[in-house]
Design a protein around this motif. Structure first.
Motif, mmCIF file in Angstrom:
data_model
loop_
_atom_site.group_PDB
_atom_site.id
_atom_site.type_symbol
_atom_site.label_atom_id
_atom_site.label_comp_id
_atom_site.label_asym_id
_atom_site.label_seq_id
_atom_site.Cartn_x
_atom_site.Cartn_y
_atom_site.Cartn_z
ATOM 1 N N ILE A 13 0.660 -1.163 0.072
ATOM 2 C CA ILE A 13 0.128 -0.027 0.039
ATOM 3 C C ILE A 13 0.902 1.342 0.092
ATOM 4 O O ILE A 13 0.641 2.384 -0.772
ATOM 5 C CB ILE A 13 -0.972 0.151 1.245
ATOM 6 C CG1 ILE A 13 -2.062 0.976 0.860
ATOM 7 C CG2 ILE A 13 -0.503 0.082 2.387
ATOM 8 C CD1 ILE A 13 -3.147 0.715 0.017
ATOM 9 N N GLN A 14 2.174 1.097 0.649
ATOM 10 C CA GLN A 14 3.204 2.260 0.576
ATOM 11 C C GLN A 14 3.326 2.531 -0.870
ATOM 12 O O GLN A 14 3.619 3.777 -1.172
ATOM 13 C CB GLN A 14 3.980 2.148 1.658
ATOM 14 C CG GLN A 14 3.881 2.182 2.856
ATOM 15 C CD GLN A 14 3.035 0.878 3.433
ATOM 16 O OE1 GLN A 14 3.270 -0.240 2.858
ATOM 17 N NE2 GLN A 14 2.717 0.934 4.844
ATOM 18 N N ASP A 15 3.677 1.334 -1.674
ATOM 19 C CA ASP A 15 4.051 1.635 -3.243
ATOM 20 C C ASP A 15 3.006 2.344 -3.741
ATOM 21 O O ASP A 15 3.332 3.234 -4.739
ATOM 22 C CB ASP A 15 4.619 0.364 -3.642
ATOM 23 C CG ASP A 15 5.910 -0.320 -2.918
ATOM 24 O OD1 ASP A 15 6.553 0.418 -2.496
ATOM 25 O OD2 ASP A 15 5.914 -1.618 -3.201
ATOM 26 N N ARG A 16 1.779 1.925 -3.642
ATOM 27 C CA ARG A 16 0.706 2.303 -4.429
ATOM 28 C C ARG A 16 0.449 4.033 -3.806
ATOM 29 O O ARG A 16 0.159 4.959 -4.601
ATOM 30 C CB ARG A 16 -0.575 1.858 -3.858
ATOM 31 C CG ARG A 16 -0.829 0.593 -4.727
ATOM 32 C CD ARG A 16 -2.324 0.162 -4.444
ATOM 33 N NE ARG A 16 -2.282 -1.467 -4.376
ATOM 34 C CZ ARG A 16 -2.985 -2.340 -4.080
ATOM 35 N NH1 ARG A 16 -3.949 -1.918 -3.335
ATOM 36 N NH2 ARG A 16 -2.635 -3.622 -4.055
ATOM 37 N N ASN A 17 0.573 4.298 -2.755
ATOM 38 C CA ASN A 17 0.615 5.740 -2.312
ATOM 39 C C ASN A 17 1.486 6.717 -2.792
ATOM 40 O O ASN A 17 1.500 7.522 -3.381
ATOM 41 C CB ASN A 17 0.317 5.791 -0.663
ATOM 42 C CG ASN A 17 -0.794 5.429 -0.072
ATOM 43 O OD1 ASN A 17 -1.893 5.068 -0.832
ATOM 44 N ND2 ASN A 17 -0.794 5.031 1.181
ATOM 45 N N ALA A 18 2.825 5.818 -2.997
ATOM 46 C CA ALA A 18 3.836 6.900 -3.536
ATOM 47 C C ALA A 18 3.557 6.913 -4.980
ATOM 48 O O ALA A 18 3.913 8.267 -5.561
ATOM 49 C CB ALA A 18 5.271 5.798 -3.374
ATOM 50 N N VAL A 20 0.776 7.107 -6.518
ATOM 51 C CA VAL A 20 -0.414 8.205 -6.750
ATOM 52 C C VAL A 20 0.141 9.524 -6.474
ATOM 53 O O VAL A 20 -0.194 10.500 -7.186
ATOM 54 C CB VAL A 20 -1.534 7.778 -5.770
ATOM 55 C CG1 VAL A 20 -2.530 8.836 -5.753
ATOM 56 C CG2 VAL A 20 -2.213 6.332 -6.180
ATOM 57 N N GLU A 21 0.752 9.619 -5.366
ATOM 58 C CA GLU A 21 1.438 10.948 -5.096
ATOM 59 C C GLU A 21 2.280 11.679 -6.025
ATOM 60 O O GLU A 21 2.174 12.508 -6.458
ATOM 61 C CB GLU A 21 2.330 10.905 -3.741
ATOM 62 C CG GLU A 21 1.265 10.685 -2.401
ATOM 63 C CD GLU A 21 0.379 11.866 -2.215
ATOM 64 O OE1 GLU A 21 0.635 12.990 -2.464
ATOM 65 O OE2 GLU A 21 -0.827 11.631 -1.730
#
Length: 165
Positions: A13-18, A20-21
């Motif tokens: 989920i951290q990879d996804r958030n990064a 998207v950001e």
């Protein structure tokens, strides 16, 4: 990550958030979010309705969208004006293709088990519709060009016949 590289697999989920950001930051730098309609205005109807789909209904009214109805309603409406739709075609192959598509949509709607009203629109018999289309077309042609129809007293004139004097 450059734009030429293929996208990498997202592991957490951290990879996804990064990702998207990063995409949002790039869009902001390009100016994709500048001068959007409704910028700085509150959303209307946000707390006034119990209907969870209030926003999409409001959007459809504002954009004057139509054709987003259950299949049963769309097919019933299409069936009501089917002859007029068919009469707009000039080739029999186009009429056959349209009827095949219409019948496929009817069968698909009948077999669809999701929610919605039942489908009472019957599929059309292609050969019968083709015959009716030809008859309407011939009748329309005769009413539009009454002087072109040869009579029994006056056979049609052939262009290859020469007049003899």
């Amino acid at each position: 990550m450059t734009e030429e590289q293929p996208p990498r697999r997202i592991g957490s989920i951290q990879d996804r958030n990064a990702i998207v950001e990063s995409a949002l930051d790039k869009a902001i730098r390009r100016g994709d979010f500048e001068n959007l309609p409704g910028l700085g205005k509150p959303l209307t109807g946000l707390h006034n309705s119990e209907d969870p789909d209030w926003w999409i209904k409001q959007k459809m009214e504002r954009e004057e969208l139509s054709g987003v109805a259950p299949a049963a309603f769309q097919l019933r409406k299409e069936n009501a004006v089917l002859e007029d739709t068919l009469d707009a075609f000039s080739k029999e192959a186009d009429v056959r293709d349209y009827l095949a598509s219409f019948n496929a949509r009817v069968r698909e709607a009948v077999m669809d088990l999701r929610e919605g009203p039942p489908v009472f629109t019957p599929p059309r018999k292609v050969d019968e519709e083709i015959i009716a289309w030809r008859q309407r077309r011939e009748a329309r042609h005769e009413t539009q060009n009454p002087h072109r129809a040869p009579t029994a007293e006056q056979p049609p004139r052939r262009w290859w016949r020469r007049r003899r004097s």
